[in-house]
Design an enzyme around this catalytic site. Structure first.
Site, PDB file in Angstrom:
ATOM      1  N   HIS A 123     -91.164  21.116 -49.723  1.00  0.00           N
ATOM      2  CA  HIS A 123     -91.226  22.557 -49.978  1.00  0.00           C
ATOM      3  C   HIS A 123     -92.507  22.973 -50.688  1.00  0.00           C
ATOM      4  O   HIS A 123     -92.989  24.082 -50.495  1.00  0.00           O
ATOM      5  CB  HIS A 123     -89.977  23.020 -50.729  1.00  0.00           C
ATOM      6  CG  HIS A 123     -88.796  23.073 -49.814  1.00  0.00           C
ATOM      7  ND1 HIS A 123     -87.844  22.086 -49.783  1.00  0.00           N
ATOM      8  CD2 HIS A 123     -88.460  23.961 -48.864  1.00  0.00           C
ATOM      9  CE1 HIS A 123     -86.969  22.383 -48.848  1.00  0.00           C
ATOM     10  NE2 HIS A 123     -87.308  23.513 -48.278  1.00  0.00           N
ATOM     11  N   ARG A 156     -86.519  32.931 -47.547  1.00  0.00           N
ATOM     12  CA  ARG A 156     -85.916  31.863 -48.352  1.00  0.00           C
ATOM     13  C   ARG A 156     -85.530  32.463 -49.704  1.00  0.00           C
ATOM     14  O   ARG A 156     -86.346  32.514 -50.622  1.00  0.00           O
ATOM     15  CB  ARG A 156     -86.909  30.720 -48.560  1.00  0.00           C
ATOM     16  CG  ARG A 156     -87.186  29.887 -47.318  1.00  0.00           C
ATOM     17  CD  ARG A 156     -88.138  28.739 -47.646  1.00  0.00           C
ATOM     18  NE  ARG A 156     -88.193  27.732 -46.609  1.00  0.00           N
ATOM     19  CZ  ARG A 156     -89.137  27.680 -45.668  1.00  0.00           C
ATOM     20  NH1 ARG A 156     -90.073  28.585 -45.622  1.00  0.00           N
ATOM     21  NH2 ARG A 156     -89.111  26.701 -44.758  1.00  0.00           N
ATOM     22  N   ARG A 159     -81.739  34.359 -45.618  1.00  0.00           N
ATOM     23  CA  ARG A 159     -80.937  33.136 -45.680  1.00  0.00           C
ATOM     24  C   ARG A 159     -80.323  33.054 -47.076  1.00  0.00           C
ATOM     25  O   ARG A 159     -81.026  33.242 -48.072  1.00  0.00           O
ATOM     26  CB  ARG A 159     -81.803  31.918 -45.415  1.00  0.00           C
ATOM     27  CG  ARG A 159     -81.005  30.625 -45.445  1.00  0.00           C
ATOM     28  CD  ARG A 159     -81.851  29.450 -45.080  1.00  0.00           C
ATOM     29  NE  ARG A 159     -82.790  29.115 -46.128  1.00  0.00           N
ATOM     30  CZ  ARG A 159     -83.686  28.140 -46.020  1.00  0.00           C
ATOM     31  NH1 ARG A 159     -83.762  27.427 -44.900  1.00  0.00           N
ATOM     32  NH2 ARG A 159     -84.509  27.874 -47.002  1.00  0.00           N
ATOM     33  N   GLU A 191     -79.784  22.817 -38.527  1.00  0.00           N
ATOM     34  CA  GLU A 191     -80.699  21.875 -39.179  1.00  0.00           C
ATOM     35  C   GLU A 191     -80.016  20.560 -39.542  1.00  0.00           C
ATOM     36  O   GLU A 191     -80.576  19.738 -40.249  1.00  0.00           O
ATOM     37  CB  GLU A 191     -81.367  22.511 -40.407  1.00  0.00           C
ATOM     38  CG  GLU A 191     -80.427  23.141 -41.408  1.00  0.00           C
ATOM     39  CD  GLU A 191     -81.144  23.856 -42.549  1.00  0.00           C
ATOM     40  OE1 GLU A 191     -82.345  23.629 -42.774  1.00  0.00           O
ATOM     41  OE2 GLU A 191     -80.470  24.642 -43.242  1.00  0.00           O
ATOM     42  N   ASN A 207     -87.463  21.357 -39.955  1.00  0.00           N
ATOM     43  CA  ASN A 207     -87.859  20.476 -41.060  1.00  0.00           C
ATOM     44  C   ASN A 207     -86.704  19.547 -41.422  1.00  0.00           C
ATOM     45  O   ASN A 207     -86.846  18.319 -41.467  1.00  0.00           O
ATOM     46  CB  ASN A 207     -88.246  21.284 -42.301  1.00  0.00           C
ATOM     47  CG  ASN A 207     -89.285  22.334 -42.008  1.00  0.00           C
ATOM     48  OD1 ASN A 207     -90.082  22.155 -41.095  1.00  0.00           O
ATOM     49  ND2 ASN A 207     -89.269  23.422 -42.749  1.00  0.00           N
ATOM     50  N   ASP A 208     -85.560  20.157 -41.688  1.00  0.00           N
ATOM     51  CA  ASP A 208     -84.414  19.319 -42.034  1.00  0.00           C
ATOM     52  C   ASP A 208     -83.846  18.605 -40.812  1.00  0.00           C
ATOM     53  O   ASP A 208     -83.392  17.471 -40.902  1.00  0.00           O
ATOM     54  CB  ASP A 208     -83.325  20.159 -42.716  1.00  0.00           C
ATOM     55  CG  ASP A 208     -83.648  20.348 -44.187  1.00  0.00           C
ATOM     56  OD1 ASP A 208     -83.984  19.345 -44.842  1.00  0.00           O
ATOM     57  OD2 ASP A 208     -83.599  21.490 -44.678  1.00  0.00           O
ATOM     58  N   ARG A 227     -88.166  13.865 -45.564  1.00  0.00           N
ATOM     59  CA  ARG A 227     -89.276  14.786 -45.311  1.00  0.00           C
ATOM     60  C   ARG A 227     -90.246  14.850 -46.487  1.00  0.00           C
ATOM     61  O   ARG A 227     -91.350  15.367 -46.362  1.00  0.00           O
ATOM     62  CB  ARG A 227     -88.750  16.194 -44.975  1.00  0.00           C
ATOM     63  CG  ARG A 227     -88.016  16.856 -46.099  1.00  0.00           C
ATOM     64  CD  ARG A 227     -87.324  18.147 -45.656  1.00  0.00           C
ATOM     65  NE  ARG A 227     -88.149  19.331 -45.830  1.00  0.00           N
ATOM     66  CZ  ARG A 227     -87.682  20.577 -45.734  1.00  0.00           C
ATOM     67  NH1 ARG A 227     -86.419  20.798 -45.434  1.00  0.00           N
ATOM     68  NH2 ARG A 227     -88.468  21.597 -45.922  1.00  0.00           N
ATOM     69  N   CYS A 271     -87.489  28.340 -36.978  1.00  0.00           N
ATOM     70  CA  CYS A 271     -88.166  28.766 -38.212  1.00  0.00           C
ATOM     71  C   CYS A 271     -88.719  27.592 -39.021  1.00  0.00           C
ATOM     72  O   CYS A 271     -89.320  27.794 -40.066  1.00  0.00           O
ATOM     73  CB  CYS A 271     -87.230  29.603 -39.081  1.00  0.00           C
ATOM     74  SG  CYS A 271     -85.834  28.675 -39.724  1.00  0.00           S
TER      75      CYS A 271
END
Ligand code: PEP
Ligand code: MG
Length: 528
Positions: free
Chosen positions: A183, A282, A318, A417, A440-441, A451, A488
């Protein structure tokens, strides 16, 4: 001049003087050296009692949310007696006494086979952390001595650390640890801060206060660079690329390019750069700015401002996705041995419904303005989604009875995800209004690769066949059931992934604000 090489994580080539701070990673908290000479026993007991009271008040206010808090209160009492005894015995400062006490109690649990008993040791560590935070929260900001044009050098950074850093003085960041999809890397890209990470032991070669150039595109760090190199340097910060035209492929297919954001400023920037909307807000980044969970009015005000800033374009909020490398210092989450597989995202919200409902009510009330949608992170079972959706319905019923308006047609969707959400995409598509694929996840969990780990950076490949196949499956499920789908994760911002994503059927991208123009350009060159 010497050169070391790490992982290129956020674009830009900048020069500055090295500013080094000690480890900031949650696991790397530095040990406390007791300082017997400077210790005043009464003062330390007093300091500790103040911290204990703070933790007790916080835990007591969450008692109706989970039995964990009652257990933590008991632990707090137990620890407190021992800490005070230790301060007096030492004499020892309060912080060191907390550390030593936690260490001592935890060592009693080492080697115990029983899982339940061992998990109690996590609770003790957690209460210790809360005490530590209460004892140190008034301490100096470690980043405040930083001077103009500094390159921040440290082991790792938490996203919440960035709130302590004066952006005007920061030229770039170089980290020992971290990886491209962590992140902190995402945030740096969103904010245009050049970043090289995963430098490992070579970072120790940078002398304090030395002049360095970091290149966030090649991963190179030049220590004590030559004068010509400094003179040639083109600083890219501040360059604003704007593209407000639609992205249409050569054969006439319209592809939407929205942007990801983590604050009102980022929403404004993305819209100004020509994003077709905000595909992912986010909200946890907003929570990180405070010193406690924001209340309904505070959240409502910020969500409303974000929705207004979109000028009628869509915005997808989200709900809180904390856990793993996104921690709230004031949260009482039990990290567990592997936080990536622990209380994260929707699990946290369902464990603490009171916190969740405050957010849902704030989102619902903001939905009166603009074109707003809500989505839930880290969903891995239908039950999780339906539990979240029924809490949303509960909030709607409350607002109706209070006479507070909201958009009755507000769409609720989910992040895809987790591997389970891909496998069950058909079932989920019957229940939700839309999918947003978090590559990403998804990459991390499908490929079993952390990650955040620089050593497995190459393995964390969003172009892996298993990821592309997963994307096709999700797009196909969304088409069968006629629901909207977008991507996303950072993959959408990667120009090398544009063609594979289009081939998988993706027609809606949500990218880093600074990539809006280049991804639109990339799409316009393609024929589907
Ligand atoms: C993702 O996992 O791809 C995603 C967009 O969510 P985050 O990066 O915030 O975990
Ligand atoms: Mg995610």
């Amino acid at each position: 001049m010497r050169k070391i090489v790490g992982i290129a994580a956020s674009s830009g080539r900048v020069a500055g003087r090295c500013f080094r701070v000690g480890s900031r990673s949650p696991s790397g908290e530095s040990a406390i050296d007791p300082q017997p000479g400077a210790i005043q026993e009464d003062l330390e007991v007093q300091r500790f009692s103040g911290a204990r009271l703070l933790v007790k008040e916080r835990l007591s206010s969450h008692l109706d949310e989970s039995p964990i808090f009652a257990a933590h209160l008991e632990i707090l009492d137990d620890i407190s007696h021992r800490v005070i005894a230790r301060i007096k015995q030492g004499p020892m400062d309060a912080l060191a006494a907390v550390e030593e006490t936690v260490k001592e109690i935890c060592s009693l649990f080492d080697g115990i086979a029983d899982d339940y008993l061992r998990s109690r040791s996590d609770d003790i560590v957690d209460v210790g952390r809360q005490l530590r935070f209460a004892l140190t929260s008034n301490q100096e900001n470690p980043f405040s001595p930083m001077e103009e044009n500094s390159i921040l050098i440290t082991d790792n950074l938490l996203v919440s650390d960035t709130l302590l850093i004066d952006r005007q003085k920061l030229a770039g960041i170089a980290l020992r640890e971290g990886s491209k999809s962590s992140h902190i890397a995402i945030l740096s890209r969103d904010q245009g801060i050049p970043l090289v990470l995963g430098l490992g032991g070579s970072i120790d070669a940078i002398p304090d206060n030395e002049m360095v150039i970091i290149d966030g595109d090649s991963g190179e760090v030049f220590i004590d660079p030559e004068e010509e190199m400094l003179a040639d340097l083109t600083v890219r910060r501040g360059e604003v690329e704007v593209d407000r035209e639609p992205a249409i492929t050569r054969d006439g297919t319209r592809v939407e390019v929205l942007a990801n954001a983590g604050s009102l400023e980022e929403v404004k920037e993305a819209i100004a750069r020509g994003a077709d909307g905000i595909g992912l807000l986010r909200t946890e980044f907003i929570f990180m700015r405070g010193s406690d969970f924001p209340d309904e009015e505070q959240q409502h005000a910020i969500y409303l401002a974000c929705a207004r800033a979109c000028n009628g374009k869509s915005i997808t909020l989200r709900t809180l996705d904390i856990g793993a490398d996104k921690q709230l210092p004031y949260s009482t989450i039990v990290a567990g041995e592997n936080p990536l597989l622990g209380i994260r995202g929707i699990r946290h919200s369902l464990l603490y419904p009171a916190i969740f409902k405050i957010q849902l009510r704030a989102i619902l009330r903001a939905s009166m303005v603009g074109n707003l949608r809500v989505m839930f992170p880290m969903i891995s079972s239908i039950e999780e989604y339906t539990s979240a959706a029924s809490l949303l319905e509960e909030c709607k019923a409350e607002l109706r009875s209070e006479g507070l308006p909201f958009d009755e047609k507000l769409q609720a969707g989910m992040m895809v995800e987790t591997p389970a959400s891909v496998i069950l995409a058909d079932d989920f598509a019957r229940a939700v209004a839309f999918f947003s694929i978090g590559t990403n996840d998804l990459t991390q969990y499908i490929l079993a690769v952390d990650r955040n780990n620089p050593y497995s950076e190459k393995a964390c490949d969003h172009l892996h066949g298993a990821i592309l196949k997963s994307l096709s499956m999700v797009v196909s499920a969304s088409r069968t059931h006629g629901i909207d789908v977008s991507v996303c994760g950072e993959m959408a911002s990667d120009p090398l992934a544009t063609v594979p994503l289009l081939e998988c059927g993706v027609r809606k991208f949500s990218v880093s604000a600074r990539r809006v123009a280049s991804i639109k350009e990339q799409i316009r060159r393609q024929e589907i």
